[in-house]
Design a protein around this motif. Structure first.
Motif, PDB file in Angstrom:
ATOM      1  N   UNK A 161       0.852  -1.187   0.000  1.00 14.98           N
ATOM      2  CA  UNK A 161       0.000   0.000   0.000  1.00 14.98           C
ATOM      3  C   UNK A 161       0.883   1.231   0.000  1.00 14.98           C
ATOM      4  N   UNK A 162       0.481   2.200  -0.754  1.00 18.19           N
ATOM      5  CA  UNK A 162       1.195   3.474  -0.803  1.00 18.19           C
ATOM      6  C   UNK A 162       0.449   4.470   0.061  1.00 18.19           C
ATOM      7  N   UNK A 163       0.862   4.594   1.296  1.00 21.39           N
ATOM      8  CA  UNK A 163       0.218   5.564   2.175  1.00 21.39           C
ATOM      9  C   UNK A 163       1.304   6.361   2.888  1.00 21.39           C
ATOM     10  N   UNK A 164       1.039   7.628   3.036  1.00 16.34           N
ATOM     11  CA  UNK A 164       2.000   8.485   3.707  1.00 16.34           C
ATOM     12  C   UNK A 164       1.747   8.427   5.217  1.00 16.34           C
ATOM     13  N   UNK A 165       2.828   8.252   5.948  1.00 14.39           N
ATOM     14  CA  UNK A 165       2.709   8.200   7.393  1.00 14.39           C
ATOM     15  C   UNK A 165       2.811   9.617   7.950  1.00 14.39           C
TER      16      UNK A 165
END
Length: 58
Positions: free
Chosen positions: A52-56
Motif C-alpha cells: 500500500x502506498x500511504x504516507x505516514x
C-alpha cells in the motif's frame, strides 16, 4: 409431418449425445493413481504480494 421429422431429429441427437457421454465416462477410468506434487515454500522467503502506498503522519 414437419413436427414428426423434427421430433425424430431431436430424439436422434439426444440418443447420440447420451451414447457419447456413456463412452466418455467408461473410458475415463484410470487404474493408475495420479500423483500430485505439492511444493511448500517458506513463508518468510516469499515476497509481499501487495503493498500500500500511504504516507505516514509524523
Amino acid at each position: 409431418m414437419k413436427k414428426n421429422i423434427l421430433g425424430a431429429l431431436v430424439i436422434l441427437f439426444v440418443t447420440v449425445a447420451l451414447f457419447l457421454m456413456m463412452d466418455d465416462i467408461s473410458k475415463s477410468k484410470n487404474p493408475e493413481p495420479q500423483i500430485n506434487k505439492v511444493e511448500v515454500k517458506d513463508p518468510d522467503a516469499q515476497q509481499d504480494l501487495a503493498t500500500t502506498d500511504s504516507e505516514e503522519e509524523s
